[in-house]
Design an enzyme around this catalytic site. Structure first.
Site, PDB file in Angstrom:
ATOM      1  N   GLU A  33      32.968  38.733  52.479  1.00 39.72           N
ATOM      2  CA  GLU A  33      34.060  37.766  52.353  1.00 39.72           C
ATOM      3  C   GLU A  33      34.231  36.950  53.636  1.00 39.72           C
ATOM      4  O   GLU A  33      34.456  35.737  53.579  1.00 39.72           O
ATOM      5  CB  GLU A  33      35.353  38.508  52.011  1.00 39.72           C
ATOM      6  CG  GLU A  33      36.366  37.648  51.300  1.00 39.72           C
ATOM      7  CD  GLU A  33      37.436  38.478  50.606  1.00 39.72           C
ATOM      8  OE1 GLU A  33      37.298  38.728  49.395  1.00 39.72           O
ATOM      9  OE2 GLU A  33      38.407  38.893  51.263  1.00 39.72           O
ATOM     10  N   GLU A  80      31.560  34.519  53.662  1.00 44.00           N
ATOM     11  CA  GLU A  80      31.849  33.454  52.699  1.00 44.00           C
ATOM     12  C   GLU A  80      32.859  32.469  53.286  1.00 44.00           C
ATOM     13  O   GLU A  80      32.697  31.247  53.169  1.00 44.00           O
ATOM     14  CB  GLU A  80      32.395  34.067  51.397  1.00 44.00           C
ATOM     15  CG  GLU A  80      32.568  33.057  50.271  1.00 44.00           C
ATOM     16  CD  GLU A  80      33.202  33.662  49.011  1.00 44.00           C
ATOM     17  OE1 GLU A  80      33.358  34.900  48.940  1.00 44.00           O
ATOM     18  OE2 GLU A  80      33.559  32.875  48.115  1.00 44.00           O
ATOM     19  N   CYS A 106      40.305  40.940  45.585  1.00 40.94           N
ATOM     20  CA  CYS A 106      40.181  42.394  45.385  1.00 40.94           C
ATOM     21  C   CYS A 106      41.240  42.961  44.471  1.00 40.94           C
ATOM     22  O   CYS A 106      41.144  44.104  44.054  1.00 40.94           O
ATOM     23  CB  CYS A 106      40.169  43.160  46.699  1.00 40.94           C
ATOM     24  SG  CYS A 106      40.720  42.261  48.088  1.00 40.94           S
ATOM     25  N   SER A 148      37.515  33.908  46.108  1.00 36.92           N
ATOM     26  CA  SER A 148      36.278  34.422  46.679  1.00 36.92           C
ATOM     27  C   SER A 148      35.425  34.981  45.547  1.00 36.92           C
ATOM     28  O   SER A 148      35.942  35.576  44.608  1.00 36.92           O
ATOM     29  CB  SER A 148      36.593  35.532  47.679  1.00 36.92           C
ATOM     30  OG  SER A 148      35.459  36.316  47.896  1.00 36.92           O
ATOM     31  N   LYS A 185      42.808  48.260  37.735  1.00 42.47           N
ATOM     32  CA  LYS A 185      41.411  48.619  38.000  1.00 42.47           C
ATOM     33  C   LYS A 185      40.734  49.123  36.739  1.00 42.47           C
ATOM     34  O   LYS A 185      39.525  49.023  36.590  1.00 42.47           O
ATOM     35  CB  LYS A 185      41.340  49.686  39.100  1.00 42.47           C
ATOM     36  CG  LYS A 185      41.714  49.167  40.478  1.00 42.47           C
ATOM     37  CD  LYS A 185      40.545  48.431  41.125  1.00 42.47           C
ATOM     38  CE  LYS A 185      40.985  47.708  42.392  1.00 42.47           C
ATOM     39  NZ  LYS A 185      40.025  46.698  42.824  1.00 42.47           N
ATOM     40  N   GLU A 229      39.682  46.052  35.159  1.00 43.91           N
ATOM     41  CA  GLU A 229      38.585  45.443  35.915  1.00 43.91           C
ATOM     42  C   GLU A 229      37.258  46.155  35.604  1.00 43.91           C
ATOM     43  O   GLU A 229      36.237  45.511  35.373  1.00 43.91           O
ATOM     44  CB  GLU A 229      38.865  45.538  37.426  1.00 43.91           C
ATOM     45  CG  GLU A 229      37.819  44.840  38.285  1.00 43.91           C
ATOM     46  CD  GLU A 229      38.068  45.026  39.783  1.00 43.91           C
ATOM     47  OE1 GLU A 229      38.613  46.075  40.176  1.00 43.91           O
ATOM     48  OE2 GLU A 229      37.717  44.122  40.551  1.00 43.91           O
ATOM     49  N   GLU A 257      31.263  41.705  32.785  1.00 45.77           N
ATOM     50  CA  GLU A 257      30.331  41.276  33.829  1.00 45.77           C
ATOM     51  C   GLU A 257      30.175  42.332  34.930  1.00 45.77           C
ATOM     52  O   GLU A 257      29.357  42.195  35.824  1.00 45.77           O
ATOM     53  CB  GLU A 257      30.749  39.922  34.425  1.00 45.77           C
ATOM     54  CG  GLU A 257      32.072  39.895  35.184  1.00 45.77           C
ATOM     55  CD  GLU A 257      33.286  39.650  34.298  1.00 45.77           C
ATOM     56  OE1 GLU A 257      33.205  39.906  33.082  1.00 45.77           O
ATOM     57  OE2 GLU A 257      34.325  39.225  34.827  1.00 45.77           O
ATOM     58  N   CYS A 263      48.431  47.593  47.771  1.00 39.54           N
ATOM     59  CA  CYS A 263      47.980  48.676  46.879  1.00 39.54           C
ATOM     60  C   CYS A 263      48.831  49.935  47.015  1.00 39.54           C
ATOM     61  O   CYS A 263      48.969  50.697  46.064  1.00 39.54           O
ATOM     62  CB  CYS A 263      46.530  49.031  47.179  1.00 39.54           C
ATOM     63  SG  CYS A 263      45.463  47.599  47.162  1.00 39.54           S
TER      64      CYS A 263
END
Lengths: 572, 158
Positions: free
Chosen positions: A278, A281, A298, A318, A357, A360, A365, A501
């Site tokens: 990141e 990036e 994230c 990102s 999560k 996710e 993908e 989190c």
């Protein structure tokens, strides 16, 4: 300053305060089921009623502003009787199957019933038996247990700015549900799970993956790996009633091994990996004129939030996968090859403070054909798993993570708190741009529970504007400013849950501001005390790049560690 | 029904905000006889309200319907007097006969059922109002007979 008379004693209060807050500050115990500090008071449960001189009816103290000379009584017989009747009426439409309820140890309704001494069912009610909503990959709704306190509705609307659920119908037909009373999966729900931690009873729980894990453990062909997120080890101790919050990583790892996991990895390792990708990036976007501001990716609830509410800003996200998904991908590629394991025979579990999560991990993908992550346990589920397996972590000798994914820097650990990803990324971006580490790696402006934090950071010659938000309604404010043309922000970190989190939807029930702040200070303590403070100084990360990935943003990185997003159409 | 579209209805309100929600819903129902999901989604977007909220408000009030009305409106009185005289049996058998619940429209589009609190004709209890016409002393048999007649007329006209 105002003066009140409470139970014949003078009490000071500020103008505009609600009576309930004043009473609680005095140590007076007033029961309530619908009140949440900081959210709009609704007086829905009415358990907090008090007597105010001059008013004939009872007054709900959560929704009553104090005034000078107010005379209040809090525990007269009339009040005690009223509260008990109110509670009995709430209980009359609640099922009696506490024995089978996931909240039997943490149920606020049950606790109050015992506290107010309710021993028999005096009222019967005819209830429709609404069915479970199991449509969501993250959250299970059981409307039959709902007591209509509306905490979930307010959290979803006021804290998260989503409003996926609301009260439907009226009177005895009233229920909490999505638009058109359909499944959560087609609603605008982002799976953050804040409604679960807000719920006083068992009406909202996570979609549990414990059985998946138990089944996998009983299959001798499978190698079971587990990773644990930075927020988990600073929270789990609370569930064992440790006197004060403590980091329990060592015994937790020992517990995970004893419970049957073959390898224990640290998501903090892949947090460092995320930072390498990141930060690179970000540097690349800044130097090559890429899309700015760049936004972190994230927090899966946040990603879904952008996909459905701000699809035009997807290019700002990102492309990095989250640390959990990165570790999942690396485990089933490099690690599998290295250990001559068939990747279809690896069962990869993640222990997360998060319910999103679970969603996710199920995104198509995230691992073509074979999912990178096979099961996600919340912090609460880990506690349950330990109990099921008879594991008492605090009786075990502390252990270390397995290598090579067991090393992490403190930057990776900071991911658990709002502002932590930003701090970690700036540390490494500074190194990438200037070739040396920051003199002081701590960015104080980004360190507290404030909803939106901003800072200007100097990296060599370059000055960049950064912003950090937690709670999606705060993210919305920030995004709207960017859409209106604000240009001085280059990098944005968003965590869906308040405090990051550590305040996630998979954390212990009843998580409040104070507990999140404790967990946060633990993370800062770890950052202060441990020596490796920079993601780029994590030796295992260097090894991974040398042996396998090449360099950040390489072709291999792009295949394994980066992802893409979609414009998501939901009922919003 | 009339041709005023939802888009035009929304134009009737200057800077519509939260407080315009109910008037907009009423206008929409007046035009189309019911409020569709699609309409609620559009209204939510316009007022910057989650659609769950729009549905929440709309479902709170008895006046709003979520199904296209049938050819014939059947209102079953569930007031006290009618209740005592057995209106719940009438309602049950009616729902069974036409195949939809109260608040809904039957699949063939012929009937929609609505429950009302009291129609002010307690001496005729139990009362069912079919297309504005009062039917007194109802029971399941009488109810089925009325439906049968309505179906016959409809089929003959077709």
């Amino acid at each position: 300053m105002l003066e009140l008379i409470v139970n014949d004693k003078p009490v000071k209060a500020d103008k505009g305060e609600m009576l309930l807050s004043v009473l609680r500050r005095q140590g007076i115990d007033i029961p309530t089921l619908c009140h949440v500090e900081g959210l709009t008071p609704t007086g829905a449960c009415r358990l907090c009623v008090v007597e105010v001189e001059g008013q004939s009816g009872l007054v709900p103290s959560c929704a009553c502003q104090v005034y000078n000379g107010m005379k209040v009584k809090t525990h007269t017989n009339r009040l005690i009787e009223a509260r008990r009747t109110l509670l009995e009426l709430i209980m009359s439409s609640h099922p009696d199957d506490c024995l089978y309820c996931q909240r039997r140890d943490t149920c606020e309704l049950l606790e109050l019933a015992s506290k107010l001494g309710i021993k028999e069912r005096r009222y019967k009610s005819v209830r429709s038996n609404p069915s479970l909503d199991i449509s969501s990959p993250s959250i299970v709704r059981d409307p039959s247990k709902c007591i209509l306190c509306g905490r979930c509705v307010r959290v979803c609307e006021e804290i998260q700015g989503v409003g996926a659920i609301d009260f439907i119908g009226r009177g005895s037909d009233c229920s909490v549900g999505t638009a058109f009373n359909e499944g959560l999966n087609t609603s605008s729900c982002v799976n953050c799970g804040q409604c679960i931690t807000a719920c006083p009873v068992g009406a909202l729980t996570e979609a549990r993956h414990i059985n998946r894990v138990l089944n996998a453990m009983s299959n001798p062909e499978l190698t079971i790996v587990v990773q644990h997120a930075p927020a988990v080890s600073v929270t789990l101790g609370e569930m064992y009633n440790l006197p004060s919050a403590a980091d329990v990583q060592g015994v937790m790892i020992a517990g995970l091994r004893k419970a049957g996991f073959d390898f224990v990895f640290d998501t903090g390792f892949s947090a460092d990996l995320t930072i390498m990708e990141e930060a690179s990036e970000l540097v690349s976007r800044i130097s090559n004129g890429g899309v700015l501001p760049m936004m972190t990716s994230c927090s899966p609830a946040w990603v879904k939030f952008v996909e459905q509410y701000y699809p035009e800003m997807i290019p700002s996200l990102s492309t990095c996968k989250s640390p959990m998904q990165m570790l999942g991908a690396i485990t089933k590629s490099w690690w599998a090859e290295k250990n001559k394991l068939d990747k279809s025979k690896i069962f990869s579990v993640a222990v997360m403070p998060c319910t999103a999560k679970k969603f996710e991990a199920s995104r198509p993908e995230m691992g073509i054909g074979i999912p990178d992550i096979d099961a996600v346990l919340t912090t609460r589920e880990l506690y349950d798993l330990f109990n099921i397996k008879g594991v008492k972590p605090f009786e075990l000798k502390p252990m270390n993570n397995d290598n090579p994914f067991g090393q992490r820097s403190t930057a990776g650990k900071l991911f658990g708190a709002t502002g932590g990803v930003m701090e970690a990324a700036i540390r490494t971006a500074h190194f990438l741009i200037t070739g040396e580490n920051m003199k002081n790696p701590v960015i104080t402006e980004l360190r507290d529970m404030t909803g939106i934090k901003e800072a200007r950071v100097k990296i060599g010659e370059l000055e960049i504007g950064v912003a950090v938000a937690s709670g999606l309604s705060n993210a919305r404010k920030l995004l709207d400013e960017i859409k209106m043309g604000r240009k001085d922000i280059h990098f944005i970190e968003i965590m869906s849950c308040p405090g990051g989190c550590i305040g996630g939807g998979g954390q212990p029930y009843g998580t409040d501001f104070e507990s999140v702040r404790n967990r946060m200070s633990l993370l800062y303590k770890i950052d202060k005390e441990e020596t490796v403070k920079y993601s780029h100084e994590n030796q295992s990360i260097s090894e991974l790049y040398r042996d396998f990935l090449g360099k950040p943003l390489s072709g291999k990185s792009h295949t394994l560690l980066h992802t893409e997003y979609m414009n998501r159409v939901v009922m919003k | 029904m009339s041709n005023i579209s939802l888009t035009d209805i929304l134009k009737e309100f200057r800077d519509p905000a939260r407080d315009s929600l109910i008037p907009i819903l009423q206008r929409e129902q007046q035009q189309r006889g019911f409020i569709s999901k699609e309409a609620m989604i559009v209204i939510g977007e316009k007022l910057n309200l989650p659609v769950s909220k729009v549905y929440g408000v709309a479902s709170f009030y008895n006046q709003f319907r979520f199904n296209a009305p049938g050819l014939h409106q059947i209102q079953v009185c569930r007031g006290t007097a009618c209740h005592v005289k057995g209106s719940s049996t009438v309602l049950d058998s009616l729902e069974m006969d036409v195949g939809c619940k109260s608040g809904e429209t039957s699949k063939d589009g012929l009937f929609s059922i609505e429950v009302v609190a009291c129609v002010g004709a307690c001496s005729l209890a139990p009362v069912v109002v079919v297309d504005g016409e009062f039917h007194a002393g109802m029971d399941s048999t009488k109810m089925r007979k009325i439906n049968k007649t309505l179906r016959k007329v409809h089929n003959a006209e077709r």
